[in-house]
Structures are given as C-alpha cells and as structure tokens.
Design an enzyme around this catalytic site. Structure first.
Site, PDB file in Angstrom:
ATOM      1  N   HIS A  49       0.844  -1.187   0.000  1.00 40.60           N
ATOM      2  CA  HIS A  49       0.000   0.000   0.000  1.00 40.60           C
ATOM      3  C   HIS A  49       0.885   1.245   0.000  1.00 40.60           C
ATOM      4  CE1 HIS A  49      -3.792  -2.055   1.893  1.00 40.60           C
ATOM      5  NE2 HIS A  49      -3.242  -2.784   0.927  1.00 40.60           N
ATOM      6  N   GLU A  51       0.956   3.813   1.938  1.00 38.30           N
ATOM      7  CA  GLU A  51       1.476   4.175   3.268  1.00 38.30           C
ATOM      8  C   GLU A  51       2.638   3.263   3.676  1.00 38.30           C
ATOM      9  OE1 GLU A  51      -3.048   4.972   3.378  1.00 38.30           O
ATOM     10  OE2 GLU A  51      -1.717   3.452   2.539  1.00 38.30           O
ATOM     11  N   CYS A  78      -5.835   2.009   6.038  1.00 34.32           N
ATOM     12  CA  CYS A  78      -6.507   0.780   6.471  1.00 34.32           C
ATOM     13  C   CYS A  78      -5.892   0.319   7.791  1.00 34.32           C
ATOM     14  CB  CYS A  78      -6.364  -0.293   5.381  1.00 34.32           C
ATOM     15  SG  CYS A  78      -4.704  -1.000   5.266  1.00 34.32           S
ATOM     16  N   CYS A  81      -2.123  -0.476   7.468  1.00 30.92           N
ATOM     17  CA  CYS A  81      -1.292   0.711   7.301  1.00 30.92           C
ATOM     18  C   CYS A  81      -1.261   1.558   8.567  1.00 30.92           C
ATOM     19  CB  CYS A  81      -1.787   1.533   6.123  1.00 30.92           C
ATOM     20  SG  CYS A  81      -1.510   0.714   4.541  1.00 30.92           S
TER      21      CYS A  81
END
Length: 141
Positions: A49, A51, A78, A81
């Site tokens: 992801h 992040e 999320c 993350c």
C-alpha cells in the site's frame, strides 16, 4: 515559506496519479523535507500500500523524532497501514477520502484509523477530508 496541508495532499494525489491508482502518500518532516510513494500492490503484492511504501522510505528522510512527522494519504489508512504508522511512531495523519468512501469502489476492512490509533501507546493527531473531492476523483480514473 511553510507549505500547508492542501499542498502536501496534492503531492499525495500526484503520487496516486503517477502510480495509476487512487492511493498515494507523503511523509513530511518539520523542515518540510519529504518522501513520497504510491500503491504498488499489482507488482509487489498485497501489502504494498502507499502508506507502507512511504514508511519503508523513512531512511531517506532526516528526522530525530518520528512523532513530529506527518503522513498525508489520499485515502484513510486501512488497519494494516495504520498499525504500521503506529509502529513507525508517526505523530500526525492527514487523509482525503475515508474508508467508507473507498468501500464504495472496492473491498475495505471497516475499521477506522482512529480506532487503531486509540489503541496505541501515544497520541496520534488525525485530520480527515483534506482535498476530499480530488481524492475521490482518483477512483474515477
């Protein structure tokens, strides 16, 4: 001259566009130095992801205290993350679109980043809906 949250969110949006996805992230230190990343899950697997990718670049950013760093993300982090943000010790998170917004376009785990932050051992400042409409428009591309 100090750049504001909208400037940095636009940098995250630029990263999302560069990565051809709705997900981009930037981490900024107090001196306004920054690192950037986008989502690479199609090439690097399910945990890549934006992040996570930007946190992995922290070694390229000069800082003494991670709690003084701000992470900007086009979409609310999320749970995975946000947990990485906690473990990295980052003190502030600013995002555009919410997990609820993102869930209209695909699967999301319905745990808000504030819920994860509340379980950590330190206070994390969270700010939402910065450049929200521009972040939502990334899902339309």
């Amino acid at each position: 001259m100090s750049k504001d949250k909208n400037f940095w969110m636009c940098k995250a949006i630029d990263q999302a566009i560069l990565g051809n996805s709705p997900f981009g992230a930037v981490i900024v230190n107090k001196e306004q130095d920054h690192i950037e990343a986008y989502n690479t899950t199609k090439h690097d697997g399910p945990v890549a992801h934006a992040e996570i990718n930007v946190i992995q670049k922290l070694k390229y950013l000069d800082y003494n205290d991670a709690s003084k760093l701000t992470l900007y993300s086009t979409v609310e982090p999320c749970p995975m993350c946000m947990s990485a943000i906690v473990w990295a010790g980052i003190g502030k998170v600013v995002y555009g679109a919410s997990i609820e917004d993102a869930s209209e376009f695909g699967h999301q785990i319905q745990i808000r980043c504030k819920e994860v932050a509340q379980k950590s051992w330190y206070t994390i400042v969270i700010e939402s809906a910065v450049e929200k409409e521009r972040c939502l428009a990334l899902f339309q591309k």
